[in-house]
Design a protein around this motif. Structure first.
Motif, PDB file in Angstrom:
ATOM      1  N   PHE A 144      36.205  37.201  38.053  1.00 17.29           N
ATOM      2  CA  PHE A 144      37.346  37.794  38.013  1.00 17.29           C
ATOM      3  C   PHE A 144      37.219  39.436  37.588  1.00 17.29           C
ATOM      4  O   PHE A 144      37.558  40.405  38.148  1.00 17.29           O
ATOM      5  N   VAL A 145      36.434  39.518  36.486  1.00 22.00           N
ATOM      6  CA  VAL A 145      36.211  40.701  36.016  1.00 22.00           C
ATOM      7  C   VAL A 145      35.444  41.398  36.626  1.00 22.00           C
ATOM      8  O   VAL A 145      35.612  42.663  36.957  1.00 22.00           O
ATOM      9  N   ASP A 146      34.398  40.904  37.039  1.00 25.77           N
ATOM     10  CA  ASP A 146      33.666  41.889  38.110  1.00 25.77           C
ATOM     11  C   ASP A 146      33.891  41.981  39.263  1.00 25.77           C
ATOM     12  O   ASP A 146      33.798  43.151  39.697  1.00 25.77           O
ATOM     13  N   THR A 147      35.010  41.281  39.816  1.00 21.34           N
ATOM     14  CA  THR A 147      35.783  41.753  41.003  1.00 21.34           C
ATOM     15  C   THR A 147      36.779  42.650  40.676  1.00 21.34           C
ATOM     16  O   THR A 147      36.645  43.852  41.637  1.00 21.34           O
ATOM     17  N   LEU A 148      37.382  42.944  39.414  1.00 27.34           N
ATOM     18  CA  LEU A 148      38.001  43.842  39.113  1.00 27.34           C
ATOM     19  C   LEU A 148      37.313  44.904  38.922  1.00 27.34           C
ATOM     20  O   LEU A 148      37.929  46.405  39.579  1.00 27.34           O
ATOM     21  N   ARG A 149      36.221  45.106  38.524  1.00 28.21           N
ATOM     22  CA  ARG A 149      35.180  46.333  38.414  1.00 28.21           C
ATOM     23  C   ARG A 149      34.905  46.955  39.565  1.00 28.21           C
ATOM     24  O   ARG A 149      34.700  47.925  39.836  1.00 28.21           O
ATOM     25  N   GLU A 152      37.483  48.723  41.158  1.00 26.88           N
ATOM     26  CA  GLU A 152      37.729  50.025  40.540  1.00 26.88           C
ATOM     27  C   GLU A 152      36.531  50.801  41.240  1.00 26.88           C
ATOM     28  O   GLU A 152      37.041  52.157  41.584  1.00 26.88           O
ATOM     29  N   ALA A 153      35.648  50.421  41.187  1.00 24.48           N
ATOM     30  CA  ALA A 153      34.452  51.220  41.684  1.00 24.48           C
ATOM     31  C   ALA A 153      34.580  51.659  43.151  1.00 24.48           C
ATOM     32  O   ALA A 153      34.336  52.753  43.695  1.00 24.48           O
ATOM     33  N   ALA A 154      35.199  50.796  43.856  1.00 24.97           N
ATOM     34  CA  ALA A 154      35.361  51.135  45.275  1.00 24.97           C
ATOM     35  C   ALA A 154      36.540  52.095  45.775  1.00 24.97           C
ATOM     36  O   ALA A 154      36.607  53.071  46.334  1.00 24.97           O
ATOM     37  N   VAL A 155      37.512  51.887  44.851  1.00 26.33           N
ATOM     38  CA  VAL A 155      38.619  52.783  44.744  1.00 26.33           C
ATOM     39  C   VAL A 155      38.223  54.365  44.367  1.00 26.33           C
ATOM     40  O   VAL A 155      38.773  55.322  45.013  1.00 26.33           O
ATOM     41  N   LYS A 163      29.971  47.824  37.736  1.00 29.75           N
ATOM     42  CA  LYS A 163      30.544  48.395  36.247  1.00 29.75           C
ATOM     43  C   LYS A 163      31.173  49.538  36.584  1.00 29.75           C
ATOM     44  O   LYS A 163      30.955  50.363  37.492  1.00 29.75           O
ATOM     45  N   SER A 164      32.265  50.010  35.593  1.00 24.14           N
ATOM     46  CA  SER A 164      33.080  50.974  36.156  1.00 24.14           C
ATOM     47  C   SER A 164      32.360  52.412  35.748  1.00 24.14           C
ATOM     48  O   SER A 164      33.125  53.358  36.060  1.00 24.14           O
ATOM     49  N   GLY A 165      31.338  52.253  35.183  1.00 25.56           N
ATOM     50  CA  GLY A 165      30.647  53.740  34.840  1.00 25.56           C
ATOM     51  C   GLY A 165      29.857  53.580  33.528  1.00 25.56           C
ATOM     52  O   GLY A 165      30.093  52.578  32.637  1.00 25.56           O
TER      53      GLY A 165
END
Length: 174
Positions: A144-149, A152-155, A163-165
């Motif tokens: 779930f967390v990896d999917t949200l990350r 975020e990366a795709a957006v 990872k978000s950065g």
């Protein structure tokens, strides 16, 4: 998006497009509700940004941390955290003290007089996440967390491992 693609079917027979539609409806509602949670009266004059909330959340949940520990958790450069800590310290929200084990290091903590307001403000969100994540296995929570990350990366147009950065790309504005 209206044409199902091969491999879009989930275990319930629904396609990925169905999940996308549900998330396109859900995400703005969630963000809207979170944005409507007003900061406590004691903190309203400080103009706190989302990056400050993440930093305060770590200090609330994990207790006092060093700048480097905060930088690693926030996935930003230590200089970015130092700037935020300096700003919040000048406002009386945070306090910095020497690390007794290594006097070169500084420990960052929420100022004791601000702790109740910050806890009252941020703790309900943490409790809601705990309740939502409780039925999941550790692997499902990680997914779930990896999917949200990954979202975020795709957006944001970032690429990488989800990872978000790392903080090296100027991502300190989170």
């Amino acid at each position: 998006m209206s044409t199902p693609q091969a491999g879009d079917e989930g275990t319930d027979g629904g396609g990925a497009d169905d999940a996308v539609r549900a998330l396109l409806l859900l995400m703005p509602r969630m963000v809207g509700r979170v944005k409507k949670i007003p900061p406590p009266e004691a903190l309203r004059s400080f103009a706190l940004a989302p990056r400050h909330l993440s930093l305060l959340s770590y200090l609330l949940l994990d207790g006092p941390l060093t700048v480097n520990e905060l930088a690693a958790r926030l996935e930003v450069a230590p200089t970015t955290v130092s700037l935020m800590v300096g700003e919040l310290s000048r406002q009386g929200i945070l306090e910095r003290r020497e690390d007794e084990a290594d006097r070169r290091r500084r420990i960052v903590a929420i100022a004791p007089d601000q702790q109740p307001a910050i806890a009252g403000w941020l703790a309900p969100g943490a409790a809601a996440w705990r309740k939502a994540l409780a039925p999941l296995t550790p692997e499902q929570r990680r997914m779930f967390v990896d999917t949200l990350r990954a979202y975020e990366a795709a957006v944001t147009g970032e690429s990488g491992t989800g990872k978000s950065g790392t903080g090296k790309s100027g991502a300190g504005g989170r």
